[in-house]
Design a protein around this motif. Structure first.
Motif, PDB file in Angstrom:
ATOM      1  N   LEU A 100       0.851  -1.183   0.000  1.00  0.00           N
ATOM      2  CA  LEU A 100       0.000   0.000   0.000  1.00  0.00           C
ATOM      3  C   LEU A 100       0.888   1.235   0.000  1.00  0.00           C
ATOM      4  O   LEU A 100       1.780   1.361   0.835  1.00  0.00           O
ATOM      5  N   THR A 140      -4.228   6.813  -2.454  1.00  0.00           N
ATOM      6  CA  THR A 140      -3.468   5.588  -2.261  1.00  0.00           C
ATOM      7  C   THR A 140      -3.328   4.819  -3.572  1.00  0.00           C
ATOM      8  O   THR A 140      -4.162   4.914  -4.470  1.00  0.00           O
ATOM      9  N   LYS A 142      -1.775   0.715  -4.952  1.00  0.00           N
ATOM     10  CA  LYS A 142      -1.335  -0.610  -4.549  1.00  0.00           C
ATOM     11  C   LYS A 142      -0.476  -1.213  -5.650  1.00  0.00           C
ATOM     12  O   LYS A 142      -0.725  -0.989  -6.831  1.00  0.00           O
TER      13      LYS A 142
END
Length: 581
Positions: A100, A140, A142
């Motif tokens: 993350l 965010t 990933k």
């Protein structure tokens, strides 16, 4: 003999001009390609000078300031033919080798670009936009940890970069080590009276919590100055402490880090959370005689788009006024279904909650969220495959009301009822080999005989300040006279459609969101009630799965919902209201 060489000898001794030209050309080309190859390799290892790091005593750093700050490395200009400047992030290694990346606030991003995670050994993997965290308001991404990196003893933080045309990047020191998910402060929530932290790895197992006296909350400003306050509550992954007295020193625009200190170990827990200043009193909410909704339903969801309409429409008809969904990384069409239900008049709030195995912490957060916004008097905690009903409703022509059930319990008992619990009936596949088109209430009609663990509806003001909850059941504040009441199976029950058609059940095998239920993939806790009888440690369909757990035929809720929600079509055909026409 003649003193002069013959013409043939002169030609034989003369240097081969063609060979020399070829050799020199080869050297030039080799030097050219070597230079460019070294530049390309160098570009794969470089990171920008503003790389966020979390220095902690846990990583043998004597600096107590563990929060987001920037390195100031000397810059060396490096030509890059593939990547632009790396983006400032904090990176956390999650389960299943996922990383993350939390982007620094106010960082400009171009969503038309393709992003990559670049690792120090030159490996890379695609970076996927993951969403904006609602409580920290940060973006965010990933990415997966490549196989070649997994073999290393130390996992270094990757650089987040964009694929682009020729540009320049900076050349700082090696990247810091990745933060680990199993030891981390990951969220914070500020109330008028205190601040609540959510942390993994501080309280290590169910039933064992550190004493608050063993911990301190630490607040870190941008200049590195810190302020600490006492911890007043330590329960599961939830920790409470007072706001700092020196709050006036903090500028509202300043980013303030927050974490926990384990005093005996002189250890600061790594943190990705930020402190939010004490909220101003909301006199409008306090002036209300009651919260906005009498009854809400809250659950944590993952890829439940195909089931959501039935669950929302049913519970709305029996008295739920607002639905709160903590979205645990769904990648299906959940957003589309929620928007459609909005347009049809249903009140649904979706909150991105990306943290794995944190269902109990998410439910604790929902109590804080509801109280701070004056949302709900009562909250029902059931999953999307669970339906609450009363067998007594079968004699009623109109839709019954969970509100009247709750009010009746409050008025008919001595003392304050702060929580009403109902036991569950667990239904099996009932012969279904795929998801029933008409819905789970229609397709699954055979269950186990013995009732299982219970689910609850809790009065928000009755929840104990520690916010402890296990399997949809809270501790109530007994000091204020509140207690829990369990209903009889005839007054209230939960139909849990737990063991569905194999393809649906298999999707649940690796996605257990609760922090305190067994991981089916591990050879531990073999007698746990969370384990499925006859199911091993791999998602392999047991023999005769379609007929398992069928001990009692139970069509009570099927009959009720068919009477309430079936729509007649032409040629004597019908469909359920939640089915798409």
């Amino acid at each position: 003999m003649s003193s002069h060489y013959s013409r043939w000898e002169i030609m034989r001794r003369r240097p081969n001009t063609t060979f020399l030209i070829t050799f020199i050309t080869f050297l030039i080309l080799f030097a050219f390609f070597s230079l460019n190859l070294s530049r390309y390799a160098l570009s794969r290892f470089r990171y920008s000078d503003s790389v966020f790091d979390l220095d902690t005593r846990h990583n043998n750093n004597d600096d107590n300031n563990v929060f987001l700050h920037e390195y100031n490395h000397p810059k060396r200009r490096v030509s890059s033919i593939h990547f632009k400047l790396s983006i400032s992030t904090v990176s956390v290694l999650l389960p299943d080798w996922e990383i993350l990346l939390i982007v620094s606030p106010n960082t400009p991003l171009h969503y038309a670009y393709n992003y990559r995670c670049i690792f120090q050994n030159g490996a890379f993997s695609p970076a996927r936009f993951f969403g904006v965290l609602p409580f920290m308001n940060v973006t965010t991404f990933k990415c997966d940890l490549p196989e070649s990196v997994r073999r290393r003893r130390i996992f270094s933080k990757p650089a987040l970069v964009t694929e682009a045309s020729e540009n320049e990047i900076d050349d700082p020191s090696p990247a810091p080590e990745l933060l680990r998910w199993n030891f981390l402060v990951y969220e914070s929530f500020s109330t008028e009276d205190d601040v609540v932290l959510f942390a993994k790895g501080v309280n290590h197992r169910q039933g064992y919590d550190r004493s608050p006296s063993e911990l301190r909350c630490v607040f870190t400003m941008g200049d590195g100055n810190t302020v600490t306050t006492a911890v007043t509550s330590s329960v599961q992954e939830v920790f409470r402490c007072p706001h700092p007295d020196h709050v006036l020193l903090f500028q509202e625009s300043e980013k303030i880090g927050i974490s926990l200190v384990i005093i005996a170990e002189n250890l600061v827990v790594p943190s990705v959370a930020s402190y939010i200043l004490r909220p101003r009193p909301n006199y409008a909410i306090k002036a209300q005689a009651q919260p906005k909704y009498f009854l809400c339903a809250c659950t944590m969801v993952y890829n439940v788009g195909k089931f959501l309409r039935e669950w929302v429409m049913y519970h709305s008809k029996v008295g739920v006024e607002n639905f709160i969904l903590y979205d645990n990384n769904s990648d299906d069409n959940l957003e589309t279904v929620v928007n459609e239900l909005h347009e049809e008049g249903y009140n649904i709030t979706t909150l991105l909650w990306i943290w794995p195995k944190t269902q109990e912490a998410g439910f604790s957060h929902s109590i804080l969220h509801s109280k701070s916004n004056g949302l709900c008097s009562w909250i029902m905690y059931v999953d999307v495959d669970e339906f609450v009903f009363s067998p007594s409703w079968k004699s009623q022509n109109e839709f019954p009301s969970l509100k009247s059930m709750l009010l009746h319990q409050q008025m008919s008992n001595v003392g304050h009822i702060g929580q009403v619990s109902m036991q569950c009936n667990e239904f099996g596949p009932s012969g279904q080999r795929k998801n029933p088109m008409e819905g789970v209430t229609q397709g699954y009609t055979c269950r186990r005989r013995v009732e299982q663990r219970h689910k609850s509806i809790v009065l928000v003001d009755a929840v104990d300040p520690g916010l402890r909850n296990v399997i949809h059941h809270f501790e109530v504040n007994e000091k204020q006279g509140y207690r829990s009441k369990q209903l009889s199976m005839e007054n209230g029950v939960v139909n849990h459609y737990k063991y569905q058609a194999w393809d649906e059940f298999k999707n649940k095998f690796r996605r257990r969101v609760s922090a305190y239920v067994v991981d089916w993939r591990q050879n531990v806790n073999l007698k746990s009630k969370d384990r499925t009888p006859g199911l091993g440690f791999q998602p392999i369909e047991p023999k005769d799965w379609v007929h398992k757990f069928c001990e009692v035929r139970d069509q009570r809720l099927k009959s009720l919902t068919r009477a309430w929600f079936s729509i007649k079509l032409r040629h004597n055909e019908t469909r359920m209201a939640w089915q798409k026409s």
